[in-house]
Structures are given as structure tokens and as C-alpha cells.
Design a protein around this motif. Structure first.
Motif, PDB file in Angstrom:
ATOM      1  N   ARG A  67       0.825  -1.200   0.000  1.00 33.64           N
ATOM      2  CA  ARG A  67       0.000   0.000   0.000  1.00 33.64           C
ATOM      3  C   ARG A  67       0.856   1.246   0.000  1.00 33.64           C
ATOM      4  O   ARG A  67       0.559   2.216  -0.670  1.00 33.64           O
ATOM      5  CB  ARG A  67      -0.941  -0.003   1.213  1.00 33.64           C
ATOM      6  N   ARG A  68       1.963   1.247   0.793  1.00 32.37           N
ATOM      7  CA  ARG A  68       2.840   2.409   0.818  1.00 32.37           C
ATOM      8  C   ARG A  68       3.491   2.579  -0.538  1.00 32.37           C
ATOM      9  O   ARG A  68       3.606   3.677  -1.065  1.00 32.37           O
ATOM     10  CB  ARG A  68       3.906   2.232   1.907  1.00 32.37           C
ATOM     11  N   GLY A  69       3.893   1.467  -1.132  1.00 26.45           N
ATOM     12  CA  GLY A  69       4.518   1.537  -2.442  1.00 26.45           C
ATOM     13  C   GLY A  69       3.544   1.966  -3.507  1.00 26.45           C
ATOM     14  O   GLY A  69       3.934   2.533  -4.513  1.00 26.45           O
ATOM     15  N   PHE A  70       2.253   1.712  -3.295  1.00 21.06           N
ATOM     16  CA  PHE A  70       1.246   2.064  -4.293  1.00 21.06           C
ATOM     17  C   PHE A  70       1.129   3.567  -4.463  1.00 21.06           C
ATOM     18  O   PHE A  70       1.033   4.075  -5.561  1.00 21.06           O
ATOM     19  CB  PHE A  70      -0.111   1.494  -3.896  1.00 21.06           C
ATOM     20  N   ILE A 131      -2.072  10.809   2.966  1.00 16.05           N
ATOM     21  CA  ILE A 131      -2.336   9.938   1.818  1.00 16.05           C
ATOM     22  C   ILE A 131      -2.207   8.477   2.221  1.00 16.05           C
ATOM     23  O   ILE A 131      -3.043   7.644   1.884  1.00 16.05           O
ATOM     24  CB  ILE A 131      -1.351  10.267   0.672  1.00 16.05           C
ATOM     25  N   ASP A 132      -1.135   8.167   2.950  1.00 12.17           N
ATOM     26  CA  ASP A 132      -0.891   6.785   3.396  1.00 12.17           C
ATOM     27  C   ASP A 132      -2.059   6.239   4.198  1.00 12.17           C
ATOM     28  O   ASP A 132      -2.541   5.132   3.969  1.00 12.17           O
ATOM     29  CB  ASP A 132       0.363   6.723   4.271  1.00 12.17           C
ATOM     30  N   LYS A 133      -2.518   7.030   5.145  1.00 16.27           N
ATOM     31  CA  LYS A 133      -3.582   6.584   6.050  1.00 16.27           C
ATOM     32  C   LYS A 133      -4.870   6.318   5.282  1.00 16.27           C
ATOM     33  O   LYS A 133      -5.526   5.276   5.456  1.00 16.27           O
ATOM     34  CB  LYS A 133      -3.829   7.653   7.126  1.00 16.27           C
ATOM     35  N   ALA A 134      -5.246   7.243   4.416  1.00 15.82           N
ATOM     36  CA  ALA A 134      -6.486   7.097   3.654  1.00 15.82           C
ATOM     37  C   ALA A 134      -6.395   5.937   2.662  1.00 15.82           C
ATOM     38  O   ALA A 134      -7.355   5.193   2.469  1.00 15.82           O
ATOM     39  CB  ALA A 134      -6.805   8.395   2.925  1.00 15.82           C
ATOM     40  N   THR A 135      -5.225   5.772   2.030  1.00 17.04           N
ATOM     41  CA  THR A 135      -5.041   4.679   1.071  1.00 17.04           C
ATOM     42  C   THR A 135      -5.187   3.325   1.753  1.00 17.04           C
ATOM     43  O   THR A 135      -5.869   2.423   1.260  1.00 17.04           O
ATOM     44  CB  THR A 135      -3.643   4.766   0.426  1.00 17.04           C
ATOM     45  N   LYS A 137      -6.756   2.617   4.511  1.00 16.28           N
ATOM     46  CA  LYS A 137      -8.149   2.406   4.910  1.00 16.28           C
ATOM     47  C   LYS A 137      -9.027   2.052   3.711  1.00 16.28           C
ATOM     48  O   LYS A 137      -9.915   1.203   3.807  1.00 16.28           O
ATOM     49  CB  LYS A 137      -8.688   3.660   5.611  1.00 16.28           C
ATOM     50  N   ALA A 138      -8.764   2.694   2.572  1.00 10.04           N
ATOM     51  CA  ALA A 138      -9.573   2.435   1.381  1.00 10.04           C
ATOM     52  C   ALA A 138      -9.460   0.986   0.935  1.00 10.04           C
ATOM     53  O   ALA A 138     -10.463   0.331   0.640  1.00 10.04           O
ATOM     54  CB  ALA A 138      -9.132   3.371   0.247  1.00 10.04           C
ATOM     55  N   PHE A 139      -8.240   0.457   0.901  1.00  5.57           N
ATOM     56  CA  PHE A 139      -8.039  -0.934   0.512  1.00  5.57           C
ATOM     57  C   PHE A 139      -8.716  -1.885   1.503  1.00  5.57           C
ATOM     58  O   PHE A 139      -9.359  -2.858   1.105  1.00  5.57           O
ATOM     59  CB  PHE A 139      -6.552  -1.258   0.417  1.00  5.57           C
ATOM     60  N   LYS A 140      -8.556  -1.603   2.784  1.00  2.30           N
ATOM     61  CA  LYS A 140      -9.123  -2.484   3.811  1.00  2.30           C
ATOM     62  C   LYS A 140     -10.646  -2.477   3.782  1.00  2.30           C
ATOM     63  O   LYS A 140     -11.288  -3.525   3.908  1.00  2.30           O
ATOM     64  CB  LYS A 140      -8.619  -2.067   5.195  1.00  2.30           C
ATOM     65  N   LEU A 141     -11.235  -1.291   3.620  1.00  2.00           N
ATOM     66  CA  LEU A 141     -12.699  -1.195   3.587  1.00  2.00           C
ATOM     67  C   LEU A 141     -13.271  -1.899   2.364  1.00  2.00           C
ATOM     68  O   LEU A 141     -14.297  -2.581   2.449  1.00  2.00           O
ATOM     69  CB  LEU A 141     -13.117   0.276   3.601  1.00  2.00           C
ATOM     70  N   ALA A 142     -12.610  -1.744   1.223  1.00  2.00           N
ATOM     71  CA  ALA A 142     -13.081  -2.417   0.005  1.00  2.00           C
ATOM     72  C   ALA A 142     -13.014  -3.929   0.168  1.00  2.00           C
ATOM     73  O   ALA A 142     -13.911  -4.655  -0.262  1.00  2.00           O
ATOM     74  CB  ALA A 142     -12.251  -1.974  -1.191  1.00  2.00           C
ATOM     75  N   LYS A 143     -11.957  -4.397   0.817  1.00  2.00           N
ATOM     76  CA  LYS A 143     -11.796  -5.834   1.041  1.00  2.00           C
ATOM     77  C   LYS A 143     -12.898  -6.375   1.941  1.00  2.00           C
ATOM     78  O   LYS A 143     -13.374  -7.498   1.768  1.00  2.00           O
ATOM     79  CB  LYS A 143     -10.425  -6.108   1.651  1.00  2.00           C
ATOM     80  N   LYS A 144     -13.338  -5.551   2.901  1.00  2.00           N
ATOM     81  CA  LYS A 144     -14.407  -5.959   3.814  1.00  2.00           C
ATOM     82  C   LYS A 144     -15.791  -5.828   3.181  1.00  2.00           C
ATOM     83  O   LYS A 144     -16.780  -6.275   3.747  1.00  2.00           O
ATOM     84  CB  LYS A 144     -14.365  -5.106   5.085  1.00  2.00           C
ATOM     85  N   GLY A 145     -15.857  -5.188   2.016  1.00  2.00           N
ATOM     86  CA  GLY A 145     -17.146  -5.012   1.355  1.00  2.00           C
ATOM     87  C   GLY A 145     -17.812  -3.678   1.635  1.00  2.00           C
ATOM     88  O   GLY A 145     -18.916  -3.419   1.148  1.00  2.00           O
ATOM     89  N   ASP A 146     -17.129  -2.810   2.400  1.00  2.00           N
ATOM     90  CA  ASP A 146     -17.680  -1.482   2.686  1.00  2.00           C
ATOM     91  C   ASP A 146     -17.261  -0.548   1.549  1.00  2.00           C
ATOM     92  O   ASP A 146     -16.331   0.255   1.671  1.00  2.00           O
ATOM     93  CB  ASP A 146     -17.164  -0.964   4.027  1.00  2.00           C
ATOM     94  N   LEU A 147     -17.961  -0.642   0.422  1.00  2.00           N
ATOM     95  CA  LEU A 147     -17.557   0.106  -0.773  1.00  2.00           C
ATOM     96  C   LEU A 147     -17.768   1.611  -0.621  1.00  2.00           C
ATOM     97  O   LEU A 147     -16.952   2.403  -1.098  1.00  2.00           O
ATOM     98  CB  LEU A 147     -18.331  -0.420  -1.984  1.00  2.00           C
ATOM     99  N   LYS A 148     -18.845   2.006   0.037  1.00  2.00           N
ATOM    100  CA  LYS A 148     -19.075   3.439   0.245  1.00  2.00           C
ATOM    101  C   LYS A 148     -17.991   4.045   1.139  1.00  2.00           C
ATOM    102  O   LYS A 148     -17.532   5.167   0.898  1.00  2.00           O
ATOM    103  CB  LYS A 148     -20.458   3.670   0.850  1.00  2.00           C
ATOM    104  N   GLY A 149     -17.590   3.286   2.152  1.00  2.00           N
ATOM    105  CA  GLY A 149     -16.505   3.751   3.018  1.00  2.00           C
ATOM    106  C   GLY A 149     -15.197   3.868   2.257  1.00  2.00           C
ATOM    107  O   GLY A 149     -14.433   4.818   2.445  1.00  2.00           O
ATOM    108  N   ALA A 150     -14.953   2.905   1.371  1.00  2.00           N
ATOM    109  CA  ALA A 150     -13.733   2.922   0.557  1.00  2.00           C
ATOM    110  C   ALA A 150     -13.718   4.133  -0.367  1.00  2.00           C
ATOM    111  O   ALA A 150     -12.680   4.785  -0.548  1.00  2.00           O
ATOM    112  CB  ALA A 150     -13.614   1.637  -0.250  1.00  2.00           C
TER     113      ALA A 150
END
Length: 393
Positions: A67-70, A131-135, A137-150
Motif C-alpha cells: 500500500r505504501r509503495g502504491f 495519503i498513506d492513512k487514507a489509502t 483504509k480504502a483498501f481495507k474497507l473495500a476488502k471488507k465489502g464497505d464500498l461506500k466507506g472505501a
């Protein structure tokens, strides 16, 4: 900072300021060091163990967390005010090297803007940390299925990149990451639109994909853009985008996907011959993928090439004796084959093959018509088969 009198004090002061600034950025710079002097520095890992420094920017990037490298990292950004050094101090730098220059007397010509430079380093850290923090969280939320949160977290990332900061200069590499972020948000929005069946999310996804393609052109992004356009019913524009992908001379995998999906777009606007050509080429490019074969057979049946269509689907059934219902892209084949057999007058074979259809959705005429986009003649044949099967009960 007041310059000290003795050479050793001057050297120590300069080294201390440089290393202090370096220490502030190391957690984000992943131990990247462009000069011999920086070989002294490396960051600890999470367990406190020493980590060997990277010797090249590429190696440093590969050492970073995914994620950091992304996205982020201080190496993507530079402070807008840097250390100021008079020309006399840099003479011979190329021949003597960083270490030699640092150990020479300052000769009263070095001015180090300590407070302002450290402020700039902190600005970079704060910028990238957000940027790091939001990125993450976005990946983790999408993985959990919380697409609106992502989506909300990707909004933060993209907002920070687009608005920037007066104290930070965004490098071209960071601009590239902005393009990748737009693509990621587009992916989430497209999936969200698919799940909740709302056009507004698909339109937002299309907007993100278009921006992303401008910044970071790629075949995969163009295909995603075209697929989203197709989902909105904008088949003509989707056809043009698929055409752009194919003009680039992609490999067989991408070529097969673009041809298959363009065939669907052409079919939806009634261009049956164009769709047939695309599906035939898709079958060749993918070496007979079940999805391309099924689409090709459906169009052939619509155009009156009934025997050829049936033979193709029978071939798929024989080559997959364990079943097609769970094979990706082959879901349509069992029911489509049964429908075509019925339409060709072979009721016995059709009823026998219909009994093998395990997915109940393929007994729903609306599903095959609107969900699977079957041509009208195949839908009609399935309707007749289902009525015949009901009489036998």
C-alpha cells in the motif's frame, strides 16, 4: 544557524542538520540513499531489527509495503524550500564526493535555513501521512465489502493530490499515483453501481476512468472504461474505446477480452455481423474460451447458422465432462444448448439437456434476456422449451 569557528565543529554541525532532516523522512523514504554519505542511515523494521539500506530507487520501491509503495512516500514529494549553499562551497563536489565536501571547512559561505527546512520536511511528512492513512483504509474497507466507506477514503487521497499544498511540490511520479488512485476509485464505484443497481455510481466510475486514462494510459483502464460505458447502455462510445485498445496491438489475453466485449456492444446495437466477426476473432485469440464460444454460438443461431451454433456448444460440453455450470464464462452453455436443440426440432435432446441445467436462473426468461443479453431467437426457443417441459410434468 550561526557558523561555528573550528573546522570540526562546522563539519559536525552540517552533518547533524543533514541527518536530522534525513531522519525525519526515513520512515517514508524506505532507506533510499542516493549518495555515499547516506549509507550510514537505515530504518528499523517493526520489531526493531536493523534493515539493510537499498542501493537504488528501484530496489527501495520494491522493499516498500504494497500500500505504501502504491501511493505515498516522501520520495514522491520534495519540499519547496531546500538547503541553500553558496557556489564556493560546491566547487569540486563532483571530484571530491559528498563525504569529502562535508569534512572541509565551511569558509564562512554556508547558510543553512534550519527551521524553515525542517518545517518543509514536516510538511512533506504530514502530506504523505494523510495519503498513506487514507489509502490503507480504502483498501481495507473495500476488502471488507464497505464500498461506500472505501470511496470516501479514496476521495481523501485524490483531494490531497489534486489540491496539493503550498509548501510541497508534487513530482511527476506522484501525479502518476494520482492517476492510479482515480482508477482504484473508479473500480470501487463501478462495483458499487453493479451491486446497488444505481446509474449514478457507474457515471462517476466513467468520469474517474476517463481522468485516469489521461494521466496513466493503459489497456486495462480503457477496457474498464468501455465496460462501464456498456453497462450504462452507451454502446457506441464503448465500441470506440474497445477499438482504441485493439489499435494498440495488445497481447492475446487483452485482445480476446476487448474483442469479446466489443462484440457484445455491437450485438446490443443490432450489428450482428460485426458482433459475429468479433466473437470469432475472440475465440481464436483466447484459444476457445467458453465465454467467447458461447457468445459466438448465440450470434450464429440468431443469424440462422443453427447447426454450426449447436455443434460449437456440444463441443464445449464434451470437452468439459465434469460440468460447465461452475466454469467461469460457461454458465450460459447448458441452457443455450437445450434451447437451440428445441428450436432445431430435437425435443428429446432438448428436454434431456434442460434437465442437466442446475442454475435455476436460466429458467427465467427475463434473466436470460436482460441479465445475460441473449438474442431474441434463442430466448424464444427457450420459452418454447420451458412450456414443453411444463406439459411433461
Amino acid at each position: 544557524v550561526e557558523i561555528m569557528s573550528s573546522p570540526s565543529q562546522q563539519s559536525t554541525a552540517r552533518r547533524g542538520v543533514v541527518l536530522a532532516a534525513l531522519a525525519a523522512t526515513l520512515p517514508l523514504a524506505e532507506c533510499f540513499h542516493p549518495s555515499p554519505m547516506l549509507r550510514m542511515a537505515c530504518r528499523p523494521d517493526h520489531n526493531g531489527a536493523s534493515v539493510q539500506p537499498a542501493s537504488t530507487p528501484l530496489e527501495a520501491a520494491s522493499m516498500a509495503h504494497s500500500r505504501r509503495g502504491f501511493l505515498a512516500g516522501a520520495s514522491l514529494l520534495v519540499p519547496s524550500v531546500v538547503f541553500a549553499q553558496a557556489p564556493a562551497a560546491t566547487e569540486g563536489a563532483a571530484s571530491k564526493g559528498d563525504a569529502a565536501i562535508l569534512n572541509e571547512p565551511a569558509r564562512g559561505n554556508i547558510k543553512i535555513k534550519t527551521s524553515k527546512s525542517l518545517e518543509q520536511q514536516m510538511a512533506v511528512i504530514n502530506f504523505t501521512a494523510k495519503i498513506d492513512k487514507a489509502t490503507d483504509k480504502a483498501f481495507k474497507l473495500a476488502k471488507k465489502g464497505d464500498l461506500k466507506g472505501a470511496v470516501k477514503e479514496w476521495n481523501v487521497v485524490i483531494d490531497v493530490y489534486e489540491k496539493g499544498d503550498d509548501t510541497v511540490v508534487v513530482t511527476p511520479q506522484a501525479t502518476y499515483r494520482l492517476g492510479k488512485s482515480l482508477g482504484e476509485r473508479g473500480n470501487v464505484l463501478a462495483e458499487l453501481g453493479k451491486q446497488v443497481k444505481k446509474e449514478e455510481y457507474l457515471r462517476l466510475a466513467v468520469a474517474d476512468y476517463k481522468k485516469a486514462v489521461e494521466i496513466t494510459p493503459s489497456e486495462s483502464l480503457r477496457i474498464k472504461l468501455a465496460v462501464a460505458l456498456s453497462a450504462l447502455g452507451e454502446y457506441k462510445e464503448a465500441e470506440l474505446v474497445f477499438g482504441e485498445v485493439l489499435k494498440g496491438g495488445p497481447g492475446n489475453e487483452v485482445k480476446g477480452r476487448a474483442l469479446n466485449d466489443r462484440g457484445v456492444a455491437r450485438k446490443m446495437v443490432g450489428d450482428w455481423e460485426g458482433a459475429q466477426d468479433d466473437f470469432r476473432e475472440a475465440v481464436e485469440a483466447t484459444r476457445g474460451s467458453p465465454e467467447a464460444v458461447a457468445n459466438y454460438a448465440l450470434v450464429q443461431y440468431q443469424l440462422g447458422e443453427v447447426k454450426s451454433a449447436i455443434d460449437m456448444l456440444v463441443g464445449q460440453v464434451k470437452s468439459n465432462p465434469v460440468g460447465l455450470s461452475t466454469l467461469e464464462g460457461a454458465e450460459d452453455i447448458p441452457a443455450a444448448l437445450a434451447a437451440m436443440e428445441y428450436g432445431n426440432g430435437d425435443k428429446e435432446a432438448a428436454l434431456k439437456d434442460l434437465a442437466k441445467v442446475t442454475d435455476p436462473r436460466f429458467r427465467d426468461l427475463r434473466y436470460v434476456k436482460e441479465g445475460r443479453l441473449w438474442p431474441s431467437k434463442v430466448v424464444d426457443a427457450l420459452q418454447g422449451l420451458l412450456e414443453e417441459a411444463n406439459k411433461k410434468k
